[in-house]
Write an enzyme that holds these catalytic residues in place. Structure first.
Site, short mmCIF file in Angstrom:
data_model
loop_
_atom_site.label_atom_id
_atom_site.label_comp_id
_atom_site.label_asym_id
_atom_site.label_seq_id
_atom_site.Cartn_x
_atom_site.Cartn_y
_atom_site.Cartn_z
CG ASN A 103 -0.33 -0.25 2.52
OD1 ASN A 103 0.72 -0.87 2.61
ND2 ASN A 103 -0.96 0.23 3.57
CE LYS A 156 -2.27 -6.99 4.24
NZ LYS A 156 -1.42 -5.88 4.70
CG HIS A 188 -6.05 -5.25 7.42
ND1 HIS A 188 -5.17 -4.34 7.94
CD2 HIS A 188 -7.25 -5.01 8.03
CE1 HIS A 188 -5.81 -3.57 8.81
NE2 HIS A 188 -7.06 -3.98 8.88
CG ASP A 314 0.96 -3.42 11.06
OD1 ASP A 314 1.32 -3.09 9.92
OD2 ASP A 314 -0.20 -3.24 11.49
N GLY A 333 -1.60 3.59 12.68
CA GLY A 333 -0.30 2.96 12.47
C GLY A 333 0.76 3.55 13.38
#
Length: 451
Positions: A103, A156, A188, A314, A333
């Protein structure tokens, strides 16, 4: 424990002497000899010739830690992180290899965007690296071919918490991705439709970050995980569920371990709601959220009973200015690749898990789930990747230590016992006593399924 050493007359590039070596067969007070980037001897090498002998007395020599979930933001978002600084942080944290997420801008969803990322990574990587290839509704038919491109660690998918082509919220699209290819699909797992409904009805106009786990609810995770497992069964495809955050998901996964593996993060094992939000505000905000203590208790039980396969950071850097925006405009995040090892060593010190279980989660588990070639254990013929730690060293984690471009950590001010003191990547010492050493030596990780 002694494995037959290579002929001493040949000499070694590096010998690690007198350390406690954590091998698949147990701990051994012995030496490790390295030549040509590989482990070529384990045993008494006291008289052997070597270009570099490092005394590791009092230290534990672990197989190199592999962080299988990081976001290094390159290309397109390099104001907050890039591959060079991310791998610097990894090296300083005792991590020898990283798997990076798709991403970025542009998204890593075509051979061209992957090739561009590989080229960017090759400029100054301090540790070895691989990239997830993003699975989308539009590229699914090509994934059986593209998943085997050099440098790809797996596919992913984002069932929630993403935008544009990477958001893959519909079952038919997820099933189509699962039907094309054989390698691991990491997910996810949050239910996008549920979260959108929650945001309207439960979050509303509130700016209280303590509502983050209410908006991104337990039910949304359970729904996504249940759907993913059903589709994995239907298609016969292995799936890997990232950053498990709920007790309820663990109860489901335990009945499907033949086809499902899973990961947990240090943040979910260390912080709990509502305390973390009251203390750290939006700097504790991540997806899936940090939740109440009962969930953390369940995660720890799953770590210690073997249900969890992998521990990843992560690492998802944002600038302080971005994080300090008013919730929910603040992005989710936190950085974590540099703090993964010391935070978990502190948990070992406090008796929450064993050193051997830690090694399973950060070395053996990644190697097994992703079918990594020649990494993940201290054994003859394997890459000479080592995370060397002092289990008795006491330090305070600070923002100032962080090599990440974002320059902060949610663990700022945390006192820990246990610290990485040396990082060795394929026989090259890249970090010693908190300082980077030499030059970037990282190369793409190789995988058995694509050799």
């Amino acid at each position: 424990m002694t494995q037959a050493p290579a002929p001493e007359s040949a000499g070694f590039d590096l010998i690690l002497s007198h350390g406690t070596v954590v091998t698949p067969g147990g701990r051994a007070n012995t030496d490790v000899g390295v030549r040509g980037g590989r482990i070529v001897a384990i045993g008494d090498l006291g008289t052997a010739k070597t270009a570099n002998r490092v005394d590791c007395a009092g230290l534990h020599i672990l197989p190199g830690v592999i962080d299988t979930q990081v976001h290094f933001r390159e290309p397109g978002l390099t104001h907050k992180e890039d591959i060079e600084h991310g791998t610097m942080a990894a090296a300083c944290g005792g991590v020898t290899a990283i798997f990076e997420m798709p991403n970025v801008k542009p998204l890593t969803i075509t051979p061209e965007t992957l090739a561009d990322k590989m080229q960017l990574a090759a400029r100054a990587p301090w540790v070895d690296y691989a990239f997830y290839f993003g699975g989308t509704a539009n590229n699914a038919a090509h994934l059986a071919e593209w998943e085997n491109l050099p440098g790809v660690c797996g596919i992913k998918i984002f069932m929630g918490s993403s935008t544009g082509d990477l958001l893959c919220a519909e079952d038919e699209h997820i099933e189509n991705i699962l039907r094309h290819g054989k390698r691991i699909v990491a997910a996810h797992a949050e239910d996008e439709a549920m979260m959108n409904a929650n945001k309207a009805t439960l979050l509303g106009d509130s700016h209280d970050v303590r509502l983050h786990p209410v908006w991104r609810s337990v039910e949304s995770c359970v729904s996504a995980t249940t759907r993913l497992i059903r589709l994995a069964r239907k298609t016969g495809r292995r799936v890997h569920i990232l950053h498990i955050s709920t007790a309820e998901e663990l109860d489901i996964i335990k009945d499907h371990k033949d086809i499902v593996s899973c990961e947990v993060l240090p943040n979910h094992l260390t912080f709990s709601a509502p305390d973390c939000y009251e203390r750290l505000g939006t700097r504790a905000q991540q997806n899936p959220p940090i939740r109440e203590q009962r969930h953390q208790d369940a995660l720890w039980a799953a770590v210690n009973n073997g249900l969890i396969d992998i521990l990843g950071s992560d690492h998802a850097a944002h600038t302080i200015d971005e994080k300090d925006q008013t919730y929910p405009a603040s992005p989710s995040g936190t950085p974590g690749v540099q703090t993964l090892v010391p935070v978990m060593l502190n948990h070992i010190h406090e008796g929450r898990l064993s050193l051997e279980r830690f090694v399973e989660l950060v070395s053996y588990g990644p190697q097994r789930i992703h079918q990594i070639a020649n990494k993940g254990r201290i054994a003859l013929g394997y890459d000479a990747d080592f995370t060397i730690v002092d289990l008795n060293a006491t330090h305070t984690i600070t923002n100032a230590q962080q090599k990440s471009k974002c320059g902060w950590t949610p663990y700022d001010g945390m006192r820990v016992t246990g610290w990485p003191v040396m990082t060795v990547v394929r026989g090259h010492i890249v970090m010693r006593d908190d300082e980077l050493v030499g030059s970037p030596v990282g190369t793409p990780v190789r995988f058995r399924e694509t050799l």
